[in-house]
Design an enzyme around this catalytic site. Structure first.
Site, short mmCIF file in Angstrom:
data_model
loop_
_atom_site.label_atom_id
_atom_site.label_comp_id
_atom_site.label_asym_id
_atom_site.label_seq_id
_atom_site.Cartn_x
_atom_site.Cartn_y
_atom_site.Cartn_z
N ASP A 1 30.83 56.21 100.90
CA ASP A 1 29.50 56.81 100.78
C ASP A 1 29.11 56.59 99.31
O ASP A 1 29.96 56.27 98.47
CB ASP A 1 29.61 58.30 101.12
CG ASP A 1 28.34 59.05 100.84
OD1 ASP A 1 27.26 58.54 101.16
OD2 ASP A 1 28.42 60.17 100.26
N LEU A 2 27.85 56.76 98.97
CA LEU A 2 27.40 56.52 97.59
C LEU A 2 27.17 57.82 96.82
O LEU A 2 27.87 58.13 95.86
CB LEU A 2 26.10 55.69 97.64
CG LEU A 2 25.43 55.41 96.30
CD1 LEU A 2 26.30 54.52 95.43
CD2 LEU A 2 24.07 54.72 96.54
N ASP A 3 26.15 58.59 97.30
CA ASP A 3 25.74 59.80 96.58
C ASP A 3 26.86 60.85 96.62
O ASP A 3 27.28 61.26 97.70
CB ASP A 3 24.47 60.39 97.22
CG ASP A 3 23.28 59.44 97.12
OD1 ASP A 3 23.16 58.76 96.09
OD2 ASP A 3 22.47 59.38 98.06
N THR B 1 24.06 61.55 92.31
CA THR B 1 22.60 61.54 92.43
C THR B 1 22.06 62.86 93.00
O THR B 1 20.84 63.03 93.08
CB THR B 1 22.15 60.39 93.36
OG1 THR B 1 23.07 60.34 94.42
CG2 THR B 1 22.10 59.07 92.64
N LYS C 1 23.21 67.76 101.47
CA LYS C 1 24.04 66.61 101.13
C LYS C 1 24.33 65.76 102.36
O LYS C 1 24.78 66.29 103.38
CB LYS C 1 25.37 67.07 100.53
CG LYS C 1 25.31 67.33 99.06
CD LYS C 1 26.71 67.56 98.53
CE LYS C 1 26.69 67.92 97.07
NZ LYS C 1 28.02 68.34 96.61
N SER D 1 25.80 54.49 103.16
CA SER D 1 25.02 55.58 102.57
C SER D 1 23.79 55.86 103.41
O SER D 1 23.16 54.93 103.93
CB SER D 1 24.57 55.17 101.16
OG SER D 1 23.61 56.08 100.67
N ALA D 2 23.44 57.14 103.50
CA ALA D 2 22.23 57.54 104.25
C ALA D 2 20.97 57.25 103.45
O ALA D 2 19.86 57.41 103.95
CB ALA D 2 22.29 59.03 104.55
N LYS E 1 24.00 60.33 110.09
CA LYS E 1 25.22 61.14 110.00
C LYS E 1 24.84 62.56 110.44
O LYS E 1 23.75 63.01 110.11
CB LYS E 1 25.73 61.18 108.55
CG LYS E 1 26.12 59.83 107.97
CD LYS E 1 26.44 59.96 106.47
CE LYS E 1 26.63 58.61 105.83
NZ LYS E 1 26.91 58.67 104.38
N GLU F 1 33.93 60.18 101.71
CA GLU F 1 32.69 60.98 101.81
C GLU F 1 32.77 62.30 101.07
O GLU F 1 33.83 62.91 101.01
CB GLU F 1 32.47 61.34 103.29
CG GLU F 1 31.50 60.47 104.03
CD GLU F 1 30.05 60.71 103.67
OE1 GLU F 1 29.75 61.66 102.90
OE2 GLU F 1 29.20 59.95 104.14
N ASP F 2 31.63 62.77 100.57
CA ASP F 2 31.61 64.09 99.91
C ASP F 2 30.91 65.15 100.76
O ASP F 2 30.91 66.32 100.38
CB ASP F 2 30.89 64.01 98.56
CG ASP F 2 29.41 63.78 98.72
OD1 ASP F 2 29.02 62.92 99.54
OD2 ASP F 2 28.62 64.49 98.06
C1 BG6 Z 1 22.20 60.91 101.02
C2 BG6 Z 1 22.04 62.13 100.13
O1 BG6 Z 1 23.16 60.05 100.50
O2 BG6 Z 1 20.95 60.21 101.13
C3 BG6 Z 1 20.90 63.01 100.63
O3 BG6 Z 1 23.25 62.86 100.11
C4 BG6 Z 1 19.62 62.19 100.77
O4 BG6 Z 1 20.71 64.08 99.74
C5 BG6 Z 1 19.89 60.99 101.67
O5 BG6 Z 1 18.57 62.97 101.32
C6 BG6 Z 1 18.66 60.10 101.84
O6 BG6 Z 1 18.30 59.53 100.63
P1 BG6 Z 1 16.95 58.74 100.38
O7 BG6 Z 1 17.18 58.06 99.04
O8 BG6 Z 1 16.80 57.75 101.49
O9 BG6 Z 1 15.84 59.71 100.36
MG MG Z 2 27.26 61.81 99.79
#
Ligand code: BG6
Ligand code: MG
Length: 222
Positions: free
Chosen positions: A18-20, A26, A54, A123-124, A154, A178-179
């Site tokens: 996962d990224l964030d 972020t 998250k 990543s989402a 997810k 993942e976090d």
């Molecule tokens: C996830 C974050 O990685 O991405 C969420 O943990 C965030 O907080 C989601 O809402 C979607 O991100 P984005 O950049 O598409 O708005």
């Molecule tokens: Mg995350």
């Protein structure tokens, strides 16, 4: 009672990150961008509630924020609000650079690569490619899943299964990192080994929980 295994039964051939919250923090930027939107709408928003967002995709997060404030908007209005939040977010991440890599992140990516495993990103975030560019680590990944291709966010396992498929590796041969609880559920639903980053109570469904990638040693799994 049997002791749970401390590593996957099958040697891993790929690690899907996962990224964030795993590679970079972020969450603070998402928080400020949502907070700015919430204030403009007169809605309550705080860091504790932000925690529950998250891993939740953009529209899913907006729905939760509006529901908590008891506000109802049309689908078109919601699209405009989500766009507004994203403009704030992009403005905030535009100053990011490699200094925002979390401790051990680059070292973990390099160690996985050196061990001959494939590396994926699940990543989402629709801003994942931009964040990778800002961090200077795009080339560390063999495949970055395009969120636009994913139908079910997810905690559905689809994003991790797609990453495994694109990497040409069976899910059982993947480690997911993942976090967020929703992300750990997605990894387990995909039939992968789940490494949680953060709080063991929040991530109770993970196979193991570590405090950060500086504690991640790929050699342990080989
Ligand atoms: C996830 C974050 O990685 O991405 C969420 O943990 C965030 O907080 C989601 O809402 C979607 O991100 P984005 O950049 O598409 O708005
Ligand atoms: Mg995350």
């Amino acid at each position: 009672m049997n002791t749970p295994p401390s590593k996957p039964l099958v040697p891993p051939r790929a690690v899907i990150f996962d990224l964030d919250g795993v590679i970079t923090d972020t969450a603070q930027y998402h928080f400020h961008a949502w907070q700015r939107l919430a204030i403009s709408l007169g809605l309550p928003f705080d860091e504790a509630f932000n925690e529950s967002l998250k891993g939740i995709d953009r529209m899913g997060s907006l729905d939760r924020i509006l529901a908590r404030g008891g506000k109802v908007y049309s689908p078109q209005q919601k699209l405009a609000l989500a766009r507004q939040k994203n403009e704030h977010y992009i403005e905030l991440i535009s100053t990011m650079d490699s200094a925002q890599l979390l401790p051990g992140a680059l070292q973990a990516l390099c160690a996985v690569r050196a061990a001959g495993l494939r590396i994926g990103l699940a990543s989402a975030s629709r801003n994942a490619a931009l964040v990778l560019t800002r961090l200077g680590i795009t080339r560390c990944f063999d495949h970055v899943v395009e969120v636009a291709e994913i139908e079910r966010p997810k905690p559905d396992p689809e994003i991790f299964l797609t990453a495994a498929q694109r990497l040409g590796v069976r899910p059982v041969q993947c480690i997911g990192v993942e976090d967020a609880a929703a992300g750990v559920a997605a990894i387990k639903g995909a039939g992968m080994w789940a490494v949680g980053i953060g709080d063991a109570e929040v991530l109770s469904h993970a196979d193991e929980v570590i405090s950060g990638l500086d504690q991640f040693d790929i050699q342990h799994y080989l």
